[in-house]
Design an enzyme around this catalytic site. Sequence first.
Site, PDB file in Angstrom:
ATOM      1  N   LEU A  74     -83.426  15.562   1.916  1.00 61.62           N
ATOM      2  CA  LEU A  74     -83.847  16.318   3.237  1.00 61.62           C
ATOM      3  C   LEU A  74     -83.857  17.497   2.873  1.00 61.62           C
ATOM      4  CD1 LEU A  74     -83.075  13.343   4.229  1.00 61.62           C
ATOM      5  CD2 LEU A  74     -82.520  14.424   6.308  1.00 61.62           C
ATOM      6  N   CYS A 122     -87.301  27.040   3.513  1.00 62.59           N
ATOM      7  CA  CYS A 122     -86.455  28.349   3.331  1.00 62.59           C
ATOM      8  C   CYS A 122     -87.519  29.251   2.434  1.00 62.59           C
ATOM      9  CB  CYS A 122     -85.308  28.115   2.515  1.00 62.59           C
ATOM     10  SG  CYS A 122     -84.373  29.618   1.985  1.00 62.59           S
ATOM     11  N   GLN A 141     -81.853  24.199  -5.347  1.00 69.02           N
ATOM     12  CA  GLN A 141     -81.802  22.785  -4.763  1.00 69.02           C
ATOM     13  C   GLN A 141     -82.981  22.012  -4.542  1.00 69.02           C
ATOM     14  OE1 GLN A 141     -79.575  23.050  -1.000  1.00 69.02           O
ATOM     15  NE2 GLN A 141     -77.586  22.538  -2.036  1.00 69.02           N
ATOM     16  N   GLY A 168     -84.152  28.617   8.327  1.00 70.58           N
ATOM     17  CA  GLY A 168     -82.887  29.227   9.083  1.00 70.58           C
ATOM     18  C   GLY A 168     -82.018  28.339   9.674  1.00 70.58           C
ATOM     19  N   THR A 189     -72.335  33.614   7.734  1.00 65.16           N
ATOM     20  CA  THR A 189     -73.503  33.021   8.163  1.00 65.16           C
ATOM     21  C   THR A 189     -73.040  32.314   9.559  1.00 65.16           C
ATOM     22  OG1 THR A 189     -75.224  31.500   7.677  1.00 65.16           O
ATOM     23  CG2 THR A 189     -73.085  30.971   7.053  1.00 65.16           C
ATOM     24  N   ASP A 222     -75.885  25.408  13.378  1.00 70.05           N
ATOM     25  CA  ASP A 222     -76.920  24.540  12.918  1.00 70.05           C
ATOM     26  C   ASP A 222     -77.910  23.816  13.886  1.00 70.05           C
ATOM     27  OD1 ASP A 222     -78.651  23.183  11.438  1.00 70.05           O
ATOM     28  OD2 ASP A 222     -77.204  22.428   9.863  1.00 70.05           O
ATOM     29  N   ARG A 280     -80.804  22.233  13.345  1.00 69.49           N
ATOM     30  CA  ARG A 280     -81.745  21.648  12.820  1.00 69.49           C
ATOM     31  C   ARG A 280     -81.594  20.034  13.434  1.00 69.49           C
ATOM     32  NH1 ARG A 280     -80.509  22.399   6.664  1.00 69.49           N
ATOM     33  NH2 ARG A 280     -78.436  22.575   7.560  1.00 69.49           N
TER      34      ARG A 280
END
Length: 361
Positions: free
Chosen positions: A217, A221, A237, A260, A281, A293, A295
Site C-alpha cells: 500500500l 508522494c 520504497q 502527505g 513531522t 496521519d 490516510r
Amino acid sequence: MTFAPDLNERLARARADLRMGLPVVLEGAQPMLAFAAETISEQRLAGVQAMTPDAVIAITDHRARVLKAAAYDGDLARIELPPDARLPWVLGVADPADDLKTPMKGPLIAQRGGDAAAHRAALHLVKSARLLPAALLCPSPSIGFATQNDLTRLPLAQVIPALAAPNVLAPVVSARLPLSVSEAGRLHVFRPEDGGEEHYAVEIGRPDRDKPVLARLHSACFTGDVLGSLKCDCGPQLHGALAQMGQEGAGVLLYLNQEGRGIGLANKMRAYSLQDQGFDTVEANHRLGFEDDERDFRLGADILARMGFSKVRLLTNNPAKIAMMENCGISVTERVPLKVGQTPQNAGYLATKMAKSGHLL
C-alpha cells in the site's frame, strides 16, 4: 446508514466552493454559514461581521493547544471573532507559518457550552477539501438566504457520517503496462463515487488469487516518487517494492492518492516549512491542526478485495496498515520489511516515524 443519492454531488460541490472562498450552508436546528478560514476574502469577512456579531473560528484541539486556547469541546475550540478582526488575524489563527514571529494571537476567547455539531462538521469538510482545518461559522441570516445566493446546502446530521463512510470504488479500466521491473505489468484504475482522486493498482505477473499475494500500500508522494526528494524514503520504497515483485514474478502495488499522509500536497509543503523551523513531522502536522496521519487505508483493502485477493504478504514497516487490512477482512499472513532509502537528510524523519508513529525500521 444510507444517504440521499445527491449527497456526494453536494459534498463535491461544497469542497469546490470552500476552495474558492464561498460559504456552504449546514442545515440543522440553526442553519449555519461555514467558510474555510484559509480562503475567505477580506470582503466576505467584512460581510460576515456586518451581518452578525456571533461569528466564530473553529479550530482543532491540536491547533488550539499551539495557540494556548481552551478546547472546551474536546476535539475542537470555538474562538470568538473579535469585532475589529481583519483577514491577517483570521489567517494567523488558521495558519502556523508565522507562529514563531507572532506567537501571541490573543486574547483568544473560546466559547463554552452550546452545540458544536456544525463547527465539527465544518472542520471535517474543510479537511476533505485539503484545506487548513480552520473554519469561520456564523448563523445563516434567513431561511431563504442559501437559495437566494445559490449556496450549497448540506444536511448537518449527515456530513460527518458521509465523509467517514468507506468510499465506494468502481473499476474504470485496466490495460497491459510493461515495466522495467517486469514486462508482465498491468495497471488498474479505480474511481471513487464521491468525485475524489482516482487510485491505482499495479499488478505484476499473474498472482494466484488463492495464495497470499506480495502487496504494497503506497501513498502518493510527489516530492519523493517523482522528484527524488531526500527528505523521505517514499521513492526508494516505491521502486524497491516494485523491484521485489518483479524478482518474485508476481505482486500488487496499490498507489493511493493520499499525498502527505492524507493532508494534500499544499499542506504537506506547509509541514515541510514548519520542519525547517525545527519541528518534527508529527509536531508540524499538529501545529497545522491535523492528526499524525489522516490516510484511509480501507481504500487499499477494498481494491484488493475487488481484484479477488483475500490474503497478502504485506510490504510495510507500518503496523497500522496491517491492523487496517485485518479489520477490513484482508488476512496479512506475513509482514515483509521494506528498509530502503535512508539518507542523512531523512534520518530525523525516520526516527520520528519510529518513536511517534510506531514504524518498525
